[in-house]
Design a protein around this motif. Structure first.
Motif, short mmCIF file in Angstrom:
data_model
loop_
_atom_site.label_atom_id
_atom_site.label_comp_id
_atom_site.label_asym_id
_atom_site.label_seq_id
_atom_site.Cartn_x
_atom_site.Cartn_y
_atom_site.Cartn_z
N MET A 135 0.83 -1.21 0.00
CA MET A 135 0.00 0.00 0.00
C MET A 135 0.87 1.26 0.00
O MET A 135 1.40 1.65 1.05
N VAL A 137 1.26 4.91 0.56
CA VAL A 137 0.36 5.67 1.45
C VAL A 137 1.12 6.85 2.06
O VAL A 137 2.35 6.79 2.24
N THR A 138 0.40 7.93 2.33
CA THR A 138 0.96 9.02 3.15
C THR A 138 0.36 8.86 4.54
O THR A 138 -0.86 9.01 4.71
N LYS A 174 5.48 9.72 3.63
CA LYS A 174 5.03 9.05 2.39
C LYS A 174 5.91 7.82 2.18
O LYS A 174 7.13 7.90 2.33
N THR A 176 5.72 3.10 1.52
CA THR A 176 5.01 1.87 1.16
C THR A 176 4.86 0.98 2.38
O THR A 176 5.85 0.70 3.08
N ALA A 217 -6.09 5.54 1.03
CA ALA A 217 -5.07 4.86 0.22
C ALA A 217 -5.73 3.74 -0.56
O ALA A 217 -6.86 3.33 -0.25
#
Ligand SMILES: C[C@@H](O)[C@](C)(O)C(=O)O
Ligand SMILES: [Zn+2]
Length: 258
Positions: A135, A137-138, A174, A176, A217
């Protein structure tokens, strides 16, 4: 000479099946062995790479938190430093797969890991399969841990983490999210339920996720119907009593500290 020739079925060429990358979860050693202090494995990360481009674990001596992403090996140490480790490094416990998503799902307003696991479970068709989650994602909030390299005689992982784990908190990162799900029936083999690690996009931070929060996300979901366990062939592993670990001990060390 005059025997009746055997009837030979007309030869039919079977079209070669489409080459499908084996969708298997590979792991080296077991979570019970790691919890028991088996911190020296006899497999290198280059050998693990044959089984997967995506995964998590630790390094020999329980020397930090390992995350495998795009076939690169990232170690997040107890000083909060993230480095790429060479493929010759060895690991006492690692879980890996060639990630190939079966589906994606939009996940939003995640307040913590408990909320995330509820939302992931809702996307899982078969709770008795293994799963991998990737995923980008922030993260509004991220809490991770790592631990220092251990010296012999090795203590139980529960004691190492209770006494020496270092926790880090970040905002607006930010990166993964690298996650796995193991069905409870395999709880002595791998971490039962969910196990999450992280690598920031700038490769400066990550580690074992204790807690997180994010607004939204898209999670990639890989449902896995085959798993392979390679057992260490070390003298210590052969002589270890792996039956003493309690499920609650694993849950305690994997989850967030109070
Ligand atoms: C090193 C450990 O913290 C590990 C493998 O990441 C885990 O059990 O969570
Ligand atoms: Zn972990």
């Amino acid at each position: 000479a005059n025997e009746v020739p055997k009837k030979v079925a007309p030869s039919t060429t079977i079209a070669p099946s489409k080459e499908v990358k084996s969708d298997k979860l590979f792991q080296y050693s077991t979570i019970n062995a790691l919890m028991s202090g088996q911190y020296d494995g006899d497999i290198t990360l280059d050998e693990v790479k044959k089984f997967g481009d995506f995964g998590l674990g630790t390094l020999n001596g329980a020397d930090g938190e390992l995350t495998i992403l795009d076939s690169k090996f990232y170690r997040f140490d107890n000083k909060g430093k993230m480095t790429q480790v060479p493929g010759a490094s060895k690991t006492p416990f690692v879980v890996a797969t060639n990630f190939n998503k079966d589906k994606t799902a939009y996940i939003s307003s995640v307040k913590n890991t408990e909320d995330l696991t509820t939302k992931l479970l809702a996307q899982m068709d078969n709770k008795n399969n293994f799963y991998a989650f990737k995923m980008p994602v922030t993260l509004k909030y991220l809490k991770t841990r790592s631990e220092p390299k251990q010296e012999k005689p090795y203590r139980l992982l529960k004691d190492v983490l209770t006494e020496e784990q270092v926790e880090f908190e970040y905002k607006n990162v930010k990166g993964t999210f690298v996650g796995f799900y193991t069905p409870n029936y395999a709880a002595t083999i791998n971490v039962p339920g969910f196990h999450f690690h992280f690598v920031s996009d700038d490769k400066t931070l990550g580690g074992h996720i204790l807690n997180l929060a994010f607004d939204e996300a898209i999670v990639q979901i890989d449902s896995i119907s085959e798993f392979e366990v390679q057992l260490p062939q070390t003298k210590e592993f052969a002589e270890a009593d792996l039956t003493k670990i309690q499920l609650q001990d694993i849950l305690d060390v994997e989850g967030d500290t109070k």
